[in-house]
Design an enzyme around this catalytic site. Structure first.
Site, PDB file in Angstrom:
ATOM      1  N   ASP A   1       0.871  -1.170   0.000  1.00  0.00           N
ATOM      2  CA  ASP A   1       0.000   0.000   0.000  1.00  0.00           C
ATOM      3  C   ASP A   1       0.913   1.227   0.000  1.00  0.00           C
ATOM      4  OD1 ASP A   1      -1.751   2.037   0.425  1.00  0.00           O
ATOM      5  OD2 ASP A   1      -2.586   1.242   2.314  1.00  0.00           O
TER       6      ASP A   1
ATOM      7  N   TYR B   1      -8.648  15.295  -9.829  1.00  0.00           N
ATOM      8  CA  TYR B   1      -7.556  14.522 -10.443  1.00  0.00           C
ATOM      9  C   TYR B   1      -6.552  15.477 -11.094  1.00  0.00           C
ATOM     10  CZ  TYR B   1      -5.494  11.317 -13.951  1.00  0.00           C
ATOM     11  OH  TYR B   1      -4.644  10.588 -14.753  1.00  0.00           O
TER      12      TYR B   1
END
Ligand code: AKB
Length: 311
Positions: free
Chosen positions: A54, A144
């Site tokens: 992760d 984004y």
């Protein structure tokens, strides 16, 4: 070639799978470690090492980098434009913190190189619509796009302040068949190919005349590797390079598909993703990439469609 040990973060994603395979060809299977939060992609299984990772867990990432003797990181884990609008906080946190974790570790461990993709999503409604230059007004309106724009300047900062050799490309919409995309606005193009083959019909979530910059995955993989292999002193851009290959609308793509599948039917039902597409340029000027490191695309709309239909 110096012995490299490469970590690909986000290796099970659309770019990650193909990039990992290409890097394994160059550097040897055991020298390219694939990692992702998700399960290992089927196409990667048995082709080289895989670790579950992760990118938000900096300590674990740092341990892996030291344990595996990593010299380069390709960070591909990100939340794209359409998914980002549904969960802006998550998109900002993952896209930003993931990059900062990698840049910090690269600085501390003196990694040779880092690759991090940006996107044409950094541009916004005030940027030029056609032939959008490398240096221009950049006012993104999606989370984004904001995260990519901020990320570009973090890369620039770590290069100038700490000497981290981080390199980046502003990818256009990427078209591929090996691994599915997730949550992008340009993904309509891949959906169209899949539905054309399976159902002979497709309802597009963008208007028929929405032109966007696009690229076939083999060109994007080659661009990435060519950028990473360019001597550092040739690179004049330390934010992110514009690159371009083709520009087409859903109607253009549907016409090209119809030349292979004549009874393919297309309809249009624009949704929230239309506003995202409208905020982006239709085509990109990539003259700086061409002159700095010799970028040149190999795939046109016709050639790409031909290959996509035949795969
Ligand atoms: C998206 O549509 O979000 C991505 C991109 C243009 O970066 N494919």
């Amino acid at each position: 070639m110096a012995k490299e040990k490469i970590l690909v973060i986000g290796a099970s994603g659309q770019i990650g799978v193909e990039l990992t395979m290409a890097l394994r060809e160059i550097y040897g299977n055991s020298n390219v470690i694939a990692s992702d939060l998700r399960e290992q992609n089927e196409l990667l299984r048995g082709t080289g090492p895989y670790v579950s990772l992760d990118v938000m867990n900096k300590e674990m990432l740092h341990v892996q980098v030291i344990r595996q003797g990593i010299t380069q990181i390709y960070l591909l884990a990100a939340i794209l434009s359409a998914t980002g609008e549904k969960n802006p906080n998550l998109a900002w946190n993952l896209n930003m913190q993931g990059l900062l974790n990698v840049l910090d570790i690269a600085r501390e461990e003196k990694l040779q190189k880092v690759y991090w993709p940006s996107s044409i999503a950094v541009f916004g409604p005030t940027s030029p619509k056609t032939n959008c230059p490398q240096h221009t007004i950049i006012e993104p309106t999606t989370v984004y796009g904001i995260s990519k724009f901020a990320g570009e300047f973090w890369c620039n900062y770590y290069y100038n302040r700490f000497g981290v050799d981080v390199r980046s490309l502003r990818y256009p919409g990427l078209i591929s068949y090996k691994s599915a995309p997730g949550g992008g606005t340009t993904d309509y193009s891949i959906e169209m190919f899949m539905q054309a083959k399976e159902e002979k019909q497709y309802q597009c979530f963008l208007q028929e005349d929405t032109y966007l910059p696009m690229m076939y995955m083999p060109d994007a993989i080659r661009a990435t590797i060519e950028l990473m292999e360019t001597p550092s002193h040739n690179l004049s851009i330390r934010t992110s390079y514009n690159i371009h290959a083709m520009s087409f609308s859903p109607a253009d793509l549907a016409d090209e598909i119809k030349s292979h599948i004549p009874d393919f039917k297309i309809s249009y039902q624009p949704d929230y993703r239309q506003a995202i597409a409208n905020s982006w340029p239709q085509s990109i000027n990539d003259s700086v990439a061409r002159s700095d490191w010799g970028w040149k695309e190999q795939y046109s709309l016709k050639r790409m469609t031909n290959e996509m239909i035949n795969q």
